[in-house]
Design a protein around this motif. Sequence first.
Motif, short mmCIF file in Angstrom:
data_model
loop_
_atom_site.label_atom_id
_atom_site.label_comp_id
_atom_site.label_asym_id
_atom_site.label_seq_id
_atom_site.Cartn_x
_atom_site.Cartn_y
_atom_site.Cartn_z
N ALA A 51 9.18 -18.42 0.24
CA ALA A 51 10.62 -18.46 1.20
C ALA A 51 11.69 -17.15 0.77
N ARG A 52 11.59 -16.53 0.30
CA ARG A 52 12.68 -15.00 -0.77
C ARG A 52 12.07 -14.14 0.71
N GLY A 53 11.52 -14.14 1.16
CA GLY A 53 11.06 -12.74 2.73
C GLY A 53 9.25 -12.63 1.92
N LEU A 54 9.28 -11.91 1.62
CA LEU A 54 7.59 -10.92 2.20
C LEU A 54 7.71 -10.00 1.04
N ILE A 55 5.98 -9.81 0.72
CA ILE A 55 5.66 -9.37 -0.85
C ILE A 55 4.25 -8.21 -0.29
N THR B 112 0.49 -7.42 -0.33
CA THR B 112 -0.98 -7.63 -0.93
C THR B 112 -0.83 -6.04 -1.76
N GLU B 113 -1.83 -5.51 -2.21
CA GLU B 113 -2.59 -4.62 -3.15
C GLU B 113 -3.04 -3.37 -1.44
N GLN B 114 -3.58 -4.34 -0.45
CA GLN B 114 -4.10 -4.07 0.88
C GLN B 114 -3.12 -3.36 1.08
N GLY B 115 -1.91 -4.01 1.41
CA GLY B 115 -0.50 -4.03 2.23
C GLY B 115 0.45 -2.57 1.36
N GLU B 116 -0.04 -2.57 -0.02
CA GLU B 116 0.92 -0.77 -1.05
C GLU B 116 0.56 0.00 -0.52
N LEU B 117 -0.75 0.03 -0.05
CA LEU B 117 -2.03 1.42 0.34
C LEU B 117 -1.78 1.41 1.72
N LEU B 118 -1.40 0.32 2.69
CA LEU B 118 -0.96 0.70 4.19
C LEU B 118 0.15 1.48 4.29
N PHE B 119 0.89 0.83 3.26
CA PHE B 119 2.20 1.43 3.45
C PHE B 119 2.29 2.34 3.02
N ASP B 120 1.62 3.77 1.78
CA ASP B 120 1.81 4.15 1.17
C ASP B 120 1.30 5.21 2.32
N ALA B 121 0.48 5.41 2.87
CA ALA B 121 -0.19 5.38 4.05
C ALA B 121 0.75 5.99 4.94
#
Length: 301
Positions: free
Chosen positions: A52-56, A58-67
């Motif tokens: 409800a307060r936003g998006l967090i 996932t572990e896979q999302g963190e990997l893609l965000f680092d890239a």
Amino acid sequence: MDWDKLRIFHAVADAGSLTHAGDTLHLSQSAVSRQVRALEESLNTTLFHRHARGLILTEQGELLFDATKSMNKRLEAASARIRDSEEEVFGELRVTTTTGFGTLWLAPRLPKLYEQYPDLKIDLMLEERVLDLPMREADVAIRMKEPSQADLIRKRLMSVRMRLYASQEYLQKNGQINDIEEISNHRLICQSVNSIQVSAGSTLVQHLLTYDIPNLFTVNNYFGVLQGILSHIGVGVLPDYLTEDFPDLVRILPDLESGEVPVFLAYPEELRQSKRISAFRDFVQDEIFTHRKKIRLGEAD
């Protein structure tokens, strides 16, 4: 992977919100959401936990965000280098040098560079380790020896010698030193002979230690040595480029000094046409010319 979807994913991950990312990208929330969902489907994974307060991420999302962060940084660097062909001087310039030279000589002079080029961003990396310029760990280096790495443009800037200094207050309290034999009656402030430093400085310290100095205060860089001297702890070994900016330093035993230490500026051959490099190189050379002129006038007085 679709570059446009990755760009939208990066904006959402950075903002933590579909709405805020949409505002940044000038897209509707629903358009942003569709692109993120399509990316998740193409990767067959979930990239965000939706709350409800936003998006967090996932572990896979963190990997893609680092890239995507790494990609974004490289694109920005490439864009800055392309724009370097214009007349402006701007963007990030990564400069590496030693802790002593960087803190005590270079950093205090940088306001003049920023006055000339307010859009230039200096990332100053101070360490004794020699960074790999051809591998782009830094853009330009100022080192206390000639760089040995290949494919570098080198420019000798000046020479430095290590000398003995003390504060006037220390000498008034503990007595003048007129002969090297008298050094054994004083505390010596220096870098440890085992610490990373120019060999000329280490050689001078080793020579001084043959006079049975009973009390040592060792620091792992010249900034610490300077603070020890200014705090009236003892007699210290410092590079001579400090005498202009710290006129209260009193030189001890004027006939005693280290061998010559060459100071070089170096940068990769591929950055030969970089206007940021040229601006920094010219600035440092001008400052060294002014510095040496003041030193010569001071010695003449």
